[in-house]
Design a protein around this motif. Structure first.
Motif, mmCIF file in Angstrom:
data_model
loop_
_atom_site.group_PDB
_atom_site.id
_atom_site.type_symbol
_atom_site.label_atom_id
_atom_site.label_comp_id
_atom_site.label_asym_id
_atom_site.label_seq_id
_atom_site.Cartn_x
_atom_site.Cartn_y
_atom_site.Cartn_z
ATOM 1 N N PHE A 65 3.863 -11.136 -0.255
ATOM 2 C CA PHE A 65 3.276 -10.010 0.470
ATOM 3 C C PHE A 65 4.348 -9.243 1.243
ATOM 4 O O PHE A 65 4.305 -8.014 1.326
ATOM 5 N N PHE B 165 4.904 -5.286 0.640
ATOM 6 C CA PHE B 165 4.767 -4.287 1.690
ATOM 7 C C PHE B 165 6.113 -3.768 2.182
ATOM 8 O O PHE B 165 6.164 -2.751 2.869
ATOM 9 N N ALA C 147 4.085 0.028 -2.125
ATOM 10 C CA ALA C 147 2.833 -0.391 -1.490
ATOM 11 C C ALA C 147 2.104 0.806 -0.884
ATOM 12 O O ALA C 147 0.866 0.888 -0.962
ATOM 13 N N THR D 296 -1.452 2.337 -2.751
ATOM 14 C CA THR D 296 -2.661 2.252 -1.925
ATOM 15 C C THR D 296 -3.227 3.643 -1.664
ATOM 16 O O THR D 296 -4.441 3.862 -1.751
ATOM 17 N N ALA E 14 -0.401 -11.260 -5.549
ATOM 18 C CA ALA E 14 -0.443 -10.779 -4.163
ATOM 19 C C ALA E 14 -1.057 -9.383 -4.092
ATOM 20 O O ALA E 14 -1.881 -9.090 -3.208
ATOM 21 N N TYR F 154 -4.591 -8.488 -2.235
ATOM 22 C CA TYR F 154 -4.622 -7.386 -1.265
ATOM 23 C C TYR F 154 -5.704 -6.380 -1.634
ATOM 24 O O TYR F 154 -6.474 -5.913 -0.779
ATOM 25 N N GLN F 155 -5.833 -6.083 -2.901
ATOM 26 C CA GLN F 155 -6.846 -5.161 -3.410
ATOM 27 C C GLN F 155 -8.254 -5.686 -3.155
ATOM 28 O O GLN F 155 -9.136 -4.949 -2.695
#
Length: 328
Positions: free
Chosen positions: A84, A88, A93, A97, A298, A302-303
């Motif tokens: 992660f 990020f 990232a 997003t 990961a 996160y999604q």
């Protein structure tokens, strides 16, 4: 005097609760026996959901491990949040997003609005054969695969023989190399998605309009309401609960995107990644190009977490406004 009356209040309450529990259990098994055919019909769907939705959940451990392509899913070294941190820490990232969220918000707003307008328009056509023809025309793109759609888009946007560039040339304008121009692709993707999916949503809303009790329209007509006023005061309010439910269902997948739209239609052109890359395409490329299972897992985790938070948030808001329109 009965035995239950000689017991202490707490003991008497416990006995009554036990009897109620036993009766509920018997009622459940009696209901199961009476509806056994329906439960047997439910088994295939439950099996598919178990295999496709619940068993893969064990793969969540990959997001916290350093695992190569040949490792066991429960093997490998635990690295906890390193995947992660790497995700990020990169610039990707942010834009995957941003693209995923903004595209889906626009898809929901534009798609729902156009679908409702088309459904109302089709319901107002008096010639039923003509209405069926238009309905079929709007619904046809839904059956086309994304591969076919990608070639249709290419035939329009091709830099050499594309229909759009030929039109620009005939107007004395310079042709545009669409597949190396990221600034045009948000509009292209929104247009293609609306064209493909609006007909499907339109049919759902049209079915709801057909199911509205005609007495409401008759009462409105008696009160002197015009056709437009009947649509505004009867049709649209009757559609609102369905619109809310479908919107909540779409919000549940607001952090998921259609691979065919964002991968196949732009033809996986690297120069377009900032305009076309989403979480799903990032996960696919992480697996196919780098083989990094941990990073892909990961991103997928996160999604899923973001999608869950959004569904719960919007469902809570809807429950406070109109409890009957909430999903749960």
């Amino acid at each position: 005097m009965h035995t239950e009356n000689r017991l202490k209040p707490n003991q008497s309450l416990a006995i009554r609760n036990k009897k109620k529990s036993t009766n509920k259990c018997k009622s459940f098994f009696r209901y199961l026996r009476d509806k056994k055919v329906l439960f047997f019909m439910l088994i295939p769907g439950l099996a598919v959901m178990l295999v496709n939705s619940y068993m893969p959940m064990f793969g969540i451990v990959l997001a916290f491990k350093n695992l190569d392509n040949y490792g066991n899913i429960f093997g490998g070294k635990w690295i906890w949040f390193d995947n992660f941190k790497y995700l990020f820490g990169s610039s990707q990232a942010y834009y995957i997003t941003r693209n995923t969220l903004l595209y889906n918000i626009v898809f929901i707003l534009i798609g729902s609005t156009i679908a409702v307008i088309l459904a109302i328009a089709l319901s107002e056509i008096l010639n039923r054969k003509l209405a069926k023809f238009y309905q079929s025309v709007f619904f046809l793109p839904y059956f086309l695969s994304w591969v076919v759609v990608s070639y249709l888009v290419f035939s329009i946007l091709s830099s050499d023989m594309g229909a759009l560039n030929n039109l620009l040339k005939s107007l004395g304008l310079e042709p545009i190399n669409w597949y190396v121009s990221p600034k045009f692709w948000p509009g292209i993707l929104i247009s293609v998605n609306t064209w493909k999916w609006t007909g499907y949503d339109c049919v759902i809303y049209l079915a709801a309009i057909v199911g509205i009790d005609k007495s409401y329209y008759e009462a409105a007509a008696v009160d002197g309401a015009s056709r437009f006023q009947q649509i505004r005061k009867v049709t649209i309010p009757m559609l609102v609960p369905l619109v809310i439910i479908l919107t909540l269902m779409k919000i549940g997948r607001i952090f998921y995107t259609d691979m065919g739209l964002f991968y196949t239609v732009p033809r996986n052109m690297g120069i377009l990644y900032k305009a076309t890359s989403t979480i799903d395409t990032y996960v696919y490329r992480a697996l196919s190009q780098t083989g990094d299972l941990g990073m892909a897992a990961a991103a997928g985790f996160y999604q899923a977490v973001l999608g869950f938070i959004l569904v719960m948030t919007f469902n809570t808001i809807v429950r406070r406004i109109d409890k009957e329109s909430a999903l749960f």
